[in-house]
Structures are given as C-alpha cells and as structure tokens.
Write a protein that holds these residues in place. Structure first.
Motif, mmCIF file in Angstrom:
data_model
loop_
_atom_site.group_PDB
_atom_site.id
_atom_site.type_symbol
_atom_site.label_atom_id
_atom_site.label_comp_id
_atom_site.label_asym_id
_atom_site.label_seq_id
_atom_site.Cartn_x
_atom_site.Cartn_y
_atom_site.Cartn_z
ATOM 1 N N THR A 156 0.840 -1.207 0.000
ATOM 2 C CA THR A 156 0.000 0.000 0.000
ATOM 3 C C THR A 156 0.876 1.259 0.000
ATOM 4 O OG1 THR A 156 -1.726 -1.169 1.243
ATOM 5 C CG2 THR A 156 -1.848 1.245 1.222
ATOM 6 N N LEU A 157 1.871 1.283 0.886
ATOM 7 C CA LEU A 157 2.735 2.467 0.988
ATOM 8 C C LEU A 157 3.525 2.693 -0.294
ATOM 9 C CD1 LEU A 157 4.163 2.096 4.652
ATOM 10 C CD2 LEU A 157 2.211 3.477 3.888
ATOM 11 N N ILE A 158 4.054 1.612 -0.860
ATOM 12 C CA ILE A 158 4.856 1.749 -2.084
ATOM 13 C C ILE A 158 3.973 2.190 -3.260
ATOM 14 C CG2 ILE A 158 6.208 0.485 -3.808
ATOM 15 C CD1 ILE A 158 7.502 -1.110 -1.665
ATOM 16 N N THR A 159 2.777 1.617 -3.338
ATOM 17 C CA THR A 159 1.874 2.005 -4.431
ATOM 18 C C THR A 159 1.484 3.475 -4.307
ATOM 19 O OG1 THR A 159 0.975 -0.242 -4.451
ATOM 20 C CG2 THR A 159 -0.272 1.434 -5.637
ATOM 21 N N ALA A 160 1.161 3.893 -3.079
ATOM 22 C CA ALA A 160 0.782 5.294 -2.861
ATOM 23 C C ALA A 160 1.927 6.227 -3.258
ATOM 24 C CB ALA A 160 0.383 5.506 -1.400
ATOM 25 N N LYS A 161 3.127 5.861 -2.816
ATOM 26 C CA LYS A 161 4.313 6.664 -3.121
ATOM 27 C C LYS A 161 4.535 6.750 -4.625
ATOM 28 C CE LYS A 161 8.173 8.552 -1.324
ATOM 29 N NZ LYS A 161 9.359 7.670 -1.169
ATOM 30 N N LEU B 98 -0.519 5.897 5.347
ATOM 31 C CA LEU B 98 -0.308 4.985 6.478
ATOM 32 C C LEU B 98 -1.593 4.393 7.073
ATOM 33 C CD1 LEU B 98 1.945 3.657 8.132
ATOM 34 C CD2 LEU B 98 1.888 5.625 9.667
ATOM 35 N N PRO B 99 -2.645 5.192 7.353
ATOM 36 C CA PRO B 99 -3.858 4.564 7.908
ATOM 37 C C PRO B 99 -4.436 3.474 6.996
ATOM 38 C CG PRO B 99 -3.947 6.944 8.177
ATOM 39 C CD PRO B 99 -2.762 6.663 7.291
ATOM 40 N N ALA B 100 -4.395 3.687 5.690
ATOM 41 C CA ALA B 100 -4.889 2.663 4.763
ATOM 42 C C ALA B 100 -4.008 1.413 4.847
ATOM 43 C CB ALA B 100 -4.918 3.206 3.333
ATOM 44 N N ALA B 101 -2.703 1.629 4.939
ATOM 45 C CA ALA B 101 -1.766 0.505 5.041
ATOM 46 C C ALA B 101 -2.013 -0.284 6.327
ATOM 47 C CB ALA B 101 -0.323 1.020 4.999
ATOM 48 N N LEU B 102 -2.224 0.426 7.415
ATOM 49 C CA LEU B 102 -2.479 -0.239 8.702
ATOM 50 C C LEU B 102 -3.796 -1.010 8.642
ATOM 51 C CD1 LEU B 102 -1.450 2.637 11.138
ATOM 52 C CD2 LEU B 102 -0.139 0.561 10.636
ATOM 53 N N ALA B 103 -4.789 -0.418 8.007
ATOM 54 C CA ALA B 103 -6.092 -1.096 7.878
ATOM 55 C C ALA B 103 -5.931 -2.430 7.150
ATOM 56 C CB ALA B 103 -7.083 -0.200 7.133
ATOM 57 N N VAL B 104 -5.131 -2.419 6.101
ATOM 58 C CA VAL B 104 -4.902 -3.640 5.329
ATOM 59 C C VAL B 104 -4.213 -4.709 6.183
ATOM 60 C CG1 VAL B 104 -3.480 -4.569 3.473
ATOM 61 C CG2 VAL B 104 -4.832 -2.519 3.074
ATOM 62 N N LEU C 20 -6.707 -9.706 -1.691
ATOM 63 C CA LEU C 20 -6.182 -8.904 -0.571
ATOM 64 C C LEU C 20 -4.937 -8.120 -0.994
ATOM 65 C CD1 LEU C 20 -6.772 -8.098 2.253
ATOM 66 C CD2 LEU C 20 -5.729 -10.183 3.096
ATOM 67 N N LEU C 21 -4.092 -8.746 -1.796
ATOM 68 C CA LEU C 21 -2.961 -7.981 -2.327
ATOM 69 C C LEU C 21 -3.454 -6.926 -3.307
ATOM 70 C CD1 LEU C 21 -1.201 -10.837 -1.496
ATOM 71 C CD2 LEU C 21 0.495 -9.167 -2.237
ATOM 72 N N GLY C 22 -4.458 -7.297 -4.090
ATOM 73 C CA GLY C 22 -5.043 -6.341 -5.028
ATOM 74 C C GLY C 22 -5.596 -5.123 -4.321
ATOM 75 N N LEU C 23 -6.302 -5.367 -3.218
ATOM 76 C CA LEU C 23 -6.883 -4.213 -2.518
ATOM 77 C C LEU C 23 -5.818 -3.394 -1.792
ATOM 78 C CD1 LEU C 23 -7.946 -3.710 0.716
ATOM 79 C CD2 LEU C 23 -9.136 -5.819 0.273
ATOM 80 N N SER C 24 -4.724 -4.052 -1.394
ATOM 81 C CA SER C 24 -3.618 -3.317 -0.765
ATOM 82 C C SER C 24 -3.053 -2.279 -1.731
ATOM 83 C CB SER C 24 -2.499 -4.276 -0.344
ATOM 84 O OG SER C 24 -2.994 -5.299 0.478
ATOM 85 N N ALA C 25 -2.840 -2.700 -2.963
ATOM 86 C CA ALA C 25 -2.321 -1.773 -3.970
ATOM 87 C C ALA C 25 -3.391 -0.755 -4.367
ATOM 88 C CB ALA C 25 -1.848 -2.550 -5.197
ATOM 89 N N GLU C 26 -4.612 -1.240 -4.557
ATOM 90 C CA GLU C 26 -5.680 -0.357 -5.023
ATOM 91 C C GLU C 26 -5.942 0.761 -4.018
ATOM 92 O OE1 GLU C 26 -9.302 -2.365 -6.113
ATOM 93 O OE2 GLU C 26 -10.058 -0.610 -7.189
ATOM 94 N N MET C 27 -5.899 0.443 -2.730
ATOM 95 C CA MET C 27 -6.139 1.490 -1.735
ATOM 96 C C MET C 27 -5.022 2.531 -1.761
ATOM 97 S SD MET C 27 -8.429 -0.007 1.279
ATOM 98 C CE MET C 27 -7.158 -0.210 2.437
ATOM 99 N N GLY C 28 -3.790 2.081 -2.002
ATOM 100 C CA GLY C 28 -2.679 3.031 -2.154
ATOM 101 C C GLY C 28 -2.927 3.968 -3.323
ATOM 102 N N ALA C 29 -3.447 3.391 -4.417
ATOM 103 C CA ALA C 29 -3.741 4.196 -5.610
ATOM 104 C C ALA C 29 -4.905 5.156 -5.360
ATOM 105 C CB ALA C 29 -4.050 3.273 -6.788
ATOM 106 N N ILE C 30 -5.901 4.678 -4.609
ATOM 107 C CA ILE C 30 -7.075 5.530 -4.339
ATOM 108 C C ILE C 30 -6.694 6.724 -3.462
ATOM 109 C CG2 ILE C 30 -9.321 5.631 -3.163
ATOM 110 C CD1 ILE C 30 -9.781 2.716 -4.037
ATOM 111 N N VAL C 31 -5.936 6.485 -2.408
ATOM 112 C CA VAL C 31 -5.574 7.628 -1.548
ATOM 113 C C VAL C 31 -4.694 8.627 -2.305
ATOM 114 C CG1 VAL C 31 -5.877 6.403 0.656
ATOM 115 C CG2 VAL C 31 -3.610 6.490 -0.390
#
Ligand code: IPE
Ligand code: IPE
Ligand code: MG
Ligand code: MG
Length: 317
Positions: free
Chosen positions: A48-53, A63-69, A172-183
């Motif tokens: 999540t963090l890497i995708t967001a970055k 970070l909150p999205a990453a922690l949620a995942v 679950l991995l898909g949503l980890s990346a997708e949430m990074g992209a959404i934020v």
C-alpha cells in the motif's frame, strides 16, 4: 526503495500497529496486542505504501490505509488458523490455542472493526476506499469457503484452484495496492492496472506458499506446516499430483496420516520425480513476469513496485 528503506517502513508499521487498540476489555486488548506484535512480514501494508508513493502520495497520508490492510490480513489469519487447526503462527501459539476458540473469533471480529475505523477516521480519504475494502473482504471469505469445500473433493482442476487463490489471497494484495492508488487519487485506469498487477503477485505468492508448506520447515516459516496435507488441501502441487500420479500420491498421503516425516519424504520424492516441483516453481516465475508486464505498461514510475515483485520472488519464509 532499498532494503534499508524497506526495513524502516516495516519498523514504522510495527510501531503504529501497537497503537491501534489500547483501551477496552483485557480479554480483547491482550490477544489483539499479541497478534499485532507478531513477526509478520508486513508485505501488504508495504505494498500500500509503495503504491501510494509511486502514485505521488506521502507515507503519512497512506499509512492509515496501510495499517487497515494489515489489521484486516491479521484478522483473516486468526480465523484461518481456527479453520485450518493450526497451532503456531509467527513462531508463537495461535490465538485459539493460547486462549480459546471464542477468544479467537472475537479477536478477529474486533480487528475487522478496527481496520474499518482506521479508514473511516482518516480525514480526507476518498469515499471510494470503503467499498473496495468491503468487497475485497467478501472475496476473501468466498476464497476461504472454496478452500474448505475443496478439502472434500479430489477432482479440483487447476482453473478452480486459481479462482480460489485469487479470492483468498489475490484480492487482498489487489486491494492493498488499489487502496494506495485511491488515496493518491490516480485515474481509474491506473488504479485498476495496479490492482491487477497486485492480484497476480498474490496468485504467485500463494503458489509459493503451497510450495513452502511442503519444502520448508516450521522453524523457518514460524507457522505449523503440514495442515495442508492432513486436511487434504488442494494446493497447486496436490492437484497436479492427483491428476498425473493419483495412486502414488494417494499412497504417500496415507503414509503421511500415520507418519508425517516418512509421508512427507514420499510426497517430496513423488513431486520431484514427476517434475511437479519444477513446474510449480516455473508457474510462480511466469505469474510474476505476467504481473511485471502489466506494471510496465502503466504510466507510473515502476522501479519501487518492481522491487516489491522481487521480494516475492526471493521469499523463503
Ligand atoms: C500468510 O501470509 C497467508 C497467505 C496468504 C499464504 P503471509 O505469509 O504474508 O503472512 P505474514 O503476514 O508474514 O504473517
Ligand atoms: C491464506 O490461507 C489465506 C487467508 C488467510 C485468507 P492459508 O491457510 O493458505 O495460509 P497459511 O498457510 O495458514 O498461512
Ligand atoms: Mg487456510
Ligand atoms: Mg492456514
């Protein structure tokens, strides 16, 4: 990202996880702290963090999205260990073994709530986050349902298996990346491509986990292995073996029921001689390649996520 940066992300995640739930009944705070202080690899929040970055969003904001995942993932593990009758996770007793099944069910339920609270309470998070999260959660449940249904079948095909692991692990991995992209607020196209990349990484990750369940040992993995064998789990390797060498593998599985060490040796020997071990390794490799091809076609800098793909390839625990 390099190995040092990765470790600092992991340290940050570990520290923040301990602060997720501190007040409440002791019978809840204790097991939740126990689970969240465990030595998980933190791959999903790192994704999540890497995708967001990669998409231009800071670590503080993602970070909150990453922690949620990660809280969601650990919730699924607590319940999965009840379902798989596993006694060790992260080198320590599973929650239902250390306490009891009731405690483990409630711990999981509370952790799911905590994951949702993390998403709801972060100001400025797009409303699109929650549907992606809850739909992904339902997919995991569907995957777990199929995983259990397949225990009682000997005619599961590779296609059915892939469908099952895409649900239980890929989403679950898909949503980890997708949430990074959404934020990060990227376009739908980019977001979906990054999600698809991560789902394939999840697929490869699960086949690799199936391999490690047979070829690694519990001390290295920090979790009890062989429940796959004992419960008749349909893994990539077992499905191939049941198709190609049904008598031989069935005999080896029978031996394993009485004597796990000897049975395991027979299973490994059969898989090696039949080329199924090699075939599974190649499947992991080609699935990661497919994921990387998707990534390369997205209009974002891909080097950090390529580094993440490489982590999966190198995984030994
Ligand atoms: C375990 O996941 C469940 C699977 C999908 C195989 P991980 O191997 O990522 O577990 P942790 O987070 O490091 O404990
Ligand atoms: C992984 O389950 C998927 C979920 C927990 C949703 P497994 O049962 O295959 O993973 P391990 O071997 O217990 O980690
Ligand atoms: Mg399971
Ligand atoms: Mg399990």
């Amino acid at each position: 990202v390099d190995d040092q940066k990765l470790q600092s992300l992991r340290d940050l995640i570990n520290e923040e996880l301990l602060a997720v739930y501190t007040t409440g009944p002791e019978s809840l705070t204790r097991p939740i702290y126990y689970v969240l202080s465990g030595s998980g690899k933190r791959l999903r929040p790192i994704l999540t963090l890497i995708t967001a970055k990669t998409c231009g969003c800071s670590t503080v904001d993602s970070l909150p999205a990453a922690l949620a995942v990660e809280v969601l993932h650990n919730f699924t593990l607590v319940h999965d260990d009840i379902m798989d009758d596993d006694h060790t996770r992260h080198g320590q007793l599973t929650v239902h073994e250390k306490w009891d099944v009731g405690t483990a069910i409630l711990t999981g339920d509370a952790m799911l709530s905590l994951a949702m609270i993390l998403l709801l309470h972060k100001d400025g998070y797009p409303p699109a986050l929650m549907p992606v999260f809850t739909e992904g959660l339902l997919k995991v449940c569907e995957g777990q349902a199929l995983d259990k249904e397949f225990e009682n079948r000997n005619d599961v095909t590779i296609d059915e298996y892939v469908e099952m692991i895409d649900l239980k692990t890929g989403h679950l991995l898909g949503l980890s990346a997708e949430m990074g992209a959404i934020v990060a607020g990227v376009s739908t196209d980019v977001r979906q491509a990054l999600r698809d990349y991560a789902r394939l990484i999840g697929r490869a990750f699960q086949v690799q986990d199936d391999l490690l369940e047979i070829y690694s040992d519990s001390s290295k993995m920090g979790k009890s292995l062989h429940s796959d064998i004992i419960l008749g789990k349909k893994t990539y390797l077992m499905i191939q073996a049941l198709t190609e060498i049904p008598e031989r593998i069935t005999a080896a599985l029978h031996t394993a029921e009485k004597d796990i060490a000897t049975g395991l040796q027979l299973i490994r020997q059969s898989l090696d001689e039949q080329g199924i071990h090699e075939q599974a390794l190649e499947y992991v490799e080609s699935t990661i390649q497919h994921a990387n091809d998707i990534l390369a076609a997205v209009d974002v800098p891909s080097s950090d996520l390529m580094y993440f793909s490489n982590l999966i390839t190198k995984r030994r625990n």
